[in-house]
Design a protein around this motif. Sequence first.
Motif, PDB file in Angstrom:
ATOM      1  N   THR A 265       0.828  -1.200   0.000  1.00 19.29           N
ATOM      2  CA  THR A 265       0.000   0.000   0.000  1.00 19.29           C
ATOM      3  C   THR A 265       0.863   1.251   0.000  1.00 19.29           C
ATOM      4  N   ALA A 266       0.466   2.238  -0.801  1.00 24.10           N
ATOM      5  CA  ALA A 266       1.136   3.544  -0.804  1.00 24.10           C
ATOM      6  C   ALA A 266       0.254   4.546  -0.071  1.00 24.10           C
ATOM      7  N   VAL A 267       0.850   5.324   0.825  1.00 22.49           N
ATOM      8  CA  VAL A 267       0.116   6.338   1.590  1.00 22.49           C
ATOM      9  C   VAL A 267       0.835   7.673   1.439  1.00 22.49           C
ATOM     10  N   ARG A 269       2.304  11.067   2.248  1.00 17.62           N
ATOM     11  CA  ARG A 269       2.687  11.648   3.529  1.00 17.62           C
ATOM     12  C   ARG A 269       2.866  13.159   3.474  1.00 17.62           C
ATOM     13  N   GLY A 293      -2.642  11.520   3.010  1.00 20.53           N
ATOM     14  CA  GLY A 293      -3.436  10.494   3.664  1.00 20.53           C
ATOM     15  C   GLY A 293      -4.095   9.504   2.728  1.00 20.53           C
ATOM     16  N   GLN A 295      -4.677   6.528   0.184  1.00 24.39           N
ATOM     17  CA  GLN A 295      -3.999   5.252   0.075  1.00 24.39           C
ATOM     18  C   GLN A 295      -4.327   4.601  -1.268  1.00 24.39           C
ATOM     19  N   LYS A 297      -3.501   0.670  -3.479  1.00 24.76           N
ATOM     20  CA  LYS A 297      -2.865  -0.634  -3.545  1.00 24.76           C
ATOM     21  C   LYS A 297      -1.774  -0.616  -4.619  1.00 24.76           C
ATOM     22  N   VAL A 312      -0.114   2.558  -8.635  1.00 20.20           N
ATOM     23  CA  VAL A 312      -1.185   2.068  -7.779  1.00 20.20           C
ATOM     24  C   VAL A 312      -2.393   1.673  -8.611  1.00 20.20           C
ATOM     25  N   VAL A 328       6.131   9.470  -0.083  1.00 22.67           N
ATOM     26  CA  VAL A 328       5.035   8.530   0.138  1.00 22.67           C
ATOM     27  C   VAL A 328       5.552   7.366   0.977  1.00 22.67           C
ATOM     28  N   ASP A 329       4.781   6.963   1.992  1.00 23.88           N
ATOM     29  CA  ASP A 329       5.128   5.793   2.793  1.00 23.88           C
ATOM     30  C   ASP A 329       4.612   4.532   2.116  1.00 23.88           C
ATOM     31  N   ARG A 331       3.777   0.595   2.686  1.00 22.96           N
ATOM     32  CA  ARG A 331       3.493  -0.296   3.822  1.00 22.96           C
ATOM     33  C   ARG A 331       3.180  -1.706   3.352  1.00 22.96           C
TER      34      ARG A 331
END
Length: 331
Positions: A265-267, A269, A293, A295, A297, A312, A328-329, A331
Amino acid sequence: MIGKSIYIWDVNSCFGGKVSKIATELKNAGFDSAVLHSSNLVYWRDQKRVDLISALKDAGIETIGGAAVYGADPIGEAVAAADICNDYGLSAFVFDAESKFDAVPNSDHAAEELLQKFREQSGARIGWCWWAMYQSPSSRGVWHPVSVLRSAMAIADFGMPMMYWNWGDDPLSAVRYAEESWKQWRAVTDKPIVPIGRAYHGDGGIVFPESITAFYEAVVKFGAAGVCWWSLQNALALASSGVWDALIALPSHAQQSDEPIAAETAVVRINRINFRTMPQVTTHTVITQLPKGIQGKIIEIKQDGNNVWAKVQIEGWMAVKHNGQTLVDLR
């Protein structure tokens, strides 16, 4: 798999027409696939072309059918192409639609009818070969009916724009042409694109080895699902000018490193981030801006020096890291 690919039209003009030699040389040159093309479906079953199928398969090269289609009898063309794929076990078929197809009444419906019928008759993948651009990049005047492309790509599995650069013969011109073509096709479809590059002289341009290399590197960065070339007979005829050697030097699909997806997942930031059609920083490729914020896939990750890109599920690219700064975080 399409990977590194090339069109074969006149079998007799390639390595003396010796099918085993053609297959061996393509394998040694690192080609993953070949499109066996005919100017008419009626004549596709030429014995030399049929003999070449077995030779290519024995060499481990994906064998793809291809032919020009004209749209006056889309059902008949679909059935003929499907029969070819079914009879010879071809993995895909590329339909080459150009001026005569575009000119038939309701050509968009003809494209839909052609591909839908083929889908019903064969399990082979569908490729749609069409113009590099449908409108002028400057005036936006219409060159070709984009409705045909929309109808075809709604059904086809992959698109093959004929990116035979003619804005100049140097590497920069080849890249500029590819970039504009990619942008126009991406405005219509998010399906895989396999550009067809110039390996011949004609149609307003000539080919240099360095332009082949630059074109290839550019479309790979854009996200091409493979790169094909027109055509083997022309490239061999230009061998003395280095064209064939330039194609040999391009990596095969097996040589291209597939980077593992290290996150799911990309979030975002930072405050907001540009969401792009391709993994590169060019302002005209921005689709929209995604807020902090959000998100998505992850489908694919690419790294280019200090830059990392994540594709994504909504079919675009965001910079994960740029010039060392994490945006981008993952996860």
